[in-house]
Design an enzyme around this catalytic site. Structure first.
Site, short mmCIF file in Angstrom:
data_model
loop_
_atom_site.label_atom_id
_atom_site.label_comp_id
_atom_site.label_asym_id
_atom_site.label_seq_id
_atom_site.Cartn_x
_atom_site.Cartn_y
_atom_site.Cartn_z
N HIS A 1 0.84 -1.20 0.00
CA HIS A 1 0.00 0.00 0.00
C HIS A 1 0.87 1.24 0.00
CE1 HIS A 1 -4.21 -1.48 1.36
NE2 HIS A 1 -3.69 -2.25 0.44
N TYR B 1 -9.29 5.96 7.06
CA TYR B 1 -9.44 6.37 8.47
C TYR B 1 -10.48 7.50 8.49
CZ TYR B 1 -5.20 3.81 9.75
OH TYR B 1 -4.28 2.82 9.99
N PRO C 1 -4.55 0.57 18.63
CA PRO C 1 -4.25 0.10 17.27
C PRO C 1 -4.35 1.16 16.17
CG PRO C 1 -6.34 -0.80 18.04
CD PRO C 1 -5.74 -0.07 19.19
N LYS D 1 0.93 0.09 15.08
CA LYS D 1 2.33 0.02 15.48
C LYS D 1 2.71 -1.21 16.33
CE LYS D 1 4.26 3.62 13.71
NZ LYS D 1 3.97 3.15 12.36
N TYR E 1 3.88 6.79 10.06
CA TYR E 1 3.05 5.63 9.69
C TYR E 1 3.89 4.54 9.04
CZ TYR E 1 -1.24 3.15 8.51
OH TYR E 1 -2.24 2.21 8.44
C1 LIG Z 1 -7.63 -5.79 17.09
C2 LIG Z 1 -6.16 -5.53 17.04
C3 LIG Z 1 -5.63 -4.91 15.90
C4 LIG Z 1 -4.26 -4.68 15.83
N1 LIG Z 1 -3.78 -4.08 14.69
C5 LIG Z 1 -2.44 -3.88 14.58
C6 LIG Z 1 -1.88 -3.38 13.34
O1 LIG Z 1 -2.56 -3.11 12.36
N2 LIG Z 1 -0.53 -3.22 13.28
C7 LIG Z 1 0.29 -3.56 14.34
O2 LIG Z 1 1.51 -3.41 14.23
N3 LIG Z 1 -0.23 -4.05 15.52
C8 LIG Z 1 -1.55 -4.23 15.66
N4 LIG Z 1 -2.06 -4.80 16.81
C9 LIG Z 1 -1.15 -5.15 17.91
C10 LIG Z 1 -0.42 -6.47 17.68
O3 LIG Z 1 -1.34 -7.50 17.39
C11 LIG Z 1 0.42 -6.83 18.92
O4 LIG Z 1 1.21 -5.72 19.26
C12 LIG Z 1 1.32 -8.05 18.66
O5 LIG Z 1 0.54 -9.22 18.65
C13 LIG Z 1 2.41 -8.17 19.73
O6 LIG Z 1 3.11 -9.36 19.54
P1 LIG Z 1 3.76 -10.11 20.78
O7 LIG Z 1 4.41 -11.31 20.21
O8 LIG Z 1 4.55 -9.16 21.58
O9 LIG Z 1 2.54 -10.50 21.72
P2 LIG Z 1 1.30 -11.52 21.45
O10 LIG Z 1 0.93 -11.52 20.02
O11 LIG Z 1 0.28 -11.15 22.47
O12 LIG Z 1 1.91 -12.92 21.80
C14 LIG Z 1 2.17 -13.36 23.12
C15 LIG Z 1 2.15 -14.86 23.14
O13 LIG Z 1 2.53 -15.31 24.44
C16 LIG Z 1 1.66 -16.37 24.84
N5 LIG Z 1 1.68 -16.43 26.31
C17 LIG Z 1 1.08 -15.57 27.18
N6 LIG Z 1 1.34 -15.93 28.44
C18 LIG Z 1 2.11 -17.05 28.37
C19 LIG Z 1 2.69 -17.90 29.35
N7 LIG Z 1 2.52 -17.69 30.66
N8 LIG Z 1 3.43 -18.98 28.94
C20 LIG Z 1 3.61 -19.21 27.60
N9 LIG Z 1 3.06 -18.43 26.64
C21 LIG Z 1 2.33 -17.36 27.02
C22 LIG Z 1 0.33 -15.98 24.22
O14 LIG Z 1 -0.55 -17.08 24.09
C23 LIG Z 1 0.77 -15.42 22.87
O15 LIG Z 1 0.83 -16.42 21.88
C24 LIG Z 1 -3.41 -5.04 16.92
C25 LIG Z 1 -3.94 -5.66 18.06
C26 LIG Z 1 -5.30 -5.90 18.12
C27 LIG Z 1 -5.85 -6.57 19.36
#
Ligand SMILES: Cc1cc2nc3c(=O)[nH]c(=O)nc-3n(C[C@H](O)[C@H](O)[C@H](O)COP(=O)(O)OP(=O)(O)OC[C@H]3O[C@@H](n4cnc5c(N)ncnc54)[C@H](O)[C@@H]3O)c2cc1C
Length: 389
Positions: free
Chosen positions: A72, A199, A291, A295, A383
């Site tokens: 995009h 948006y 969101p 980011k 962005y």
């Molecule tokens: C609706 C929505 C839309 C979004 N849109 C965007 C977007 O467009 N762009 C963007 O950049 N970000 C977006 N985000 C944010 C993005 O999804 C998160 O920032 C991202 O998932 C972070 O990744 P992570 O690996 O740090 O955490 P997570 O994806 O939360 O992964 C953490 C993992 O740890 C596991 N876990 C938790 N506790 C334990 C434990 N005790 N033992 C073992 N495993 C455990 C969980 O099951 C999970 O699999 C959005 C979020 C939401 C909710």
């Protein structure tokens, strides 16, 4: 069980870190509390910054993304029935973003890890991180009903906002803001009504038009924080989306069957520092953004790239210099993303109880972005992404 780097969580942060360490010749074990199907189905982010796309390609995880992802070159801002396109490459010297769902990023990384990487244990819930301040940290975890211990040189908490790792960082400080609204998000089996994200700021609240593929739309509506998604019928959702996206021209919204509906709360959160001894926090375990700025996933990628480089530097030279700088290096980028996400959120959402004066200021901010190249460039640079490291 023993490994060099124990990783808690198989979200984007944990999975990419395992991949980057594997490529650097450093062994790791990933513990994930959920099963594989759950992790691969969890609908969340969809916008990859240019830097994230580059990192996935360099890590050998970009092949399907390059085939199926949608590049995009801009977004549309919509307000007062007007439409304004922000042209990313023209404003940033050629940068763009990629629409490729987080579920697909995770599927690609899981497949690579199971084929070529170290152990990735599903249904392995970390219970606690012990000895983080010593040179023999360990993770106590339960795997299919049995309690076990993973002995490590380093532990990385990639376990999201609700995980256990952050609790093992003593004397930390957290900064938090919750918003009085959330997003009602839907997935619908219908081609997107526009070829870039829209948006929309409307007096009835914010709306976002996004997509997962050429045949699947992802749309969001600002709703009060305590909204029950099932309280909205499919027809009410489409009617409300139509109102908030209204324009003076002949643009129209395509409707289709809704396949998923959920409400996401909006929160800003930062935990400092992101390290205690040999325990490091990465991704949502250390920080959350609303969101609106797209980011969250991109910040998680920046953290683990910085950490993988520091661990590789330690392995190659014995120097802890980059590990010592990890928290400060990441936090600088994190706070820029927090600022941008907050700005986008307050720019586009209606705040319950806002005065007419505040409403006019919001419109004036939008007017400024759409009439000043400097203001528009600032948005486009943020962005498409802040530099990593
Ligand atoms: C609706 C929505 C839309 C979004 N849109 C965007 C977007 O467009 N762009 C963007 O950049 N970000 C977006 N985000 C944010 C993005 O999804 C998160 O920032 C991202 O998932 C972070 O990744 P992570 O690996 O740090 O955490 P997570 O994806 O939360 O992964 C953490 C993992 O740890 C596991 N876990 C938790 N506790 C334990 C434990 N005790 N033992 C073992 N495993 C455990 C969980 O099951 C999970 O699999 C959005 C979020 C939401 C909710």
């Amino acid at each position: 069980m023993r490994t060099t780097v124990g990783i808690i969580g198989a979200g984007p942060a944990g999975l990419l870190l395992a991949r980057l360490l594997h490529n650097a010749g450093i062994d790791s074990v990933v513990l994930e509390s959920r099963d594989r199907a759950y992790v691969e189905r969890r609908q969340r982010a969809g916008i990859l910054e240019q830097g994230t796309v580059d990192v996935l390609r360099e890590a050998g995880a970009g092949e399907r993304m390059d085939r199926e992802g949608l590049r995009h070159d801009g977004i549309e801002l919509r307000f007062a029935r007007r439409r304004h396109r922000v042209d990313f490459p023209a404003l940033t010297g050629g940068r763009s973003v990629m629409v490729y769902a987080q579920t697909e990023v995770c599927k690609d990384l899981i497949a690579l890890q199971l084929k070529e990487g170290g152990p990735l244990l599903f249904e392995a819930e970390a219970l606690a991180v012990e000895g983080a301040g010593t040179d023999r940290p360990r993770v106590r975890f339960r795997h299919r009903g049995t309690e076990e211990v993973l002995e490590c040189d380093y532990v990385v908490g990639c376990d999201g906002y609700w995980g256990v790792a952050r609790a093992a960082v003593p004397d930390g400080r957290s900064f938090e803001r919750t918003y009085p609204f959330g997003w009602l998000g839907i997935l619908a089996d219908v081609a997107p009504s526009h070829d870039e994200l829209v948006y929309a700021r409307h007096d009835r609240g914010f709306a976002l038009l996004s997509m997962r593929s050429p045949s699947v739309s992802r749309l969001y509506l600002q709703v009060p924080a305590d909204t029950d998604a099932d309280g909205w019928s499919d027809e009410e959702i489409w009617d409300e989306l139509e109102r908030r996206f209204e324009t003076d021209d002949d643009w129209s919204l395509r409707r289709g069957p809704i396949t998923q509906k959920s409400v996401t709360p909006m929160r800003s959160y930062v935990h400092e520092p992101m390290r205690h001894g040999r325990l490091f926090l990465a991704g949502d375990a250390a920080h959350i953004v609303p969101p609106t700025g797209a980011k969250g996933l991109n910040l998680a990628v920046g953290d683990v790239v910085t950490l993988a480089r520091a661990l590789a530097h330690r392995a190659a030279t014995g120097s802890e210099e980059l590990l010592d700088a990890y928290s400060a290096t990441c936090l600088r980028r994190v706070w820029q993303a927090e600022r941008f996400s907050y700005d986008m959120t307050t720019l586009l959402h209606t705040v319950p109880g806002a005065t007419p004066f505040e409403d006019r200021l919001q419109l004036a901010r939008l007017d400024r972005i759409t009439s000043s190249r400097a203001a528009e460039t600032d948005l486009a640079e943020a962005y498409t992404g802040f530099p990593i490291g």
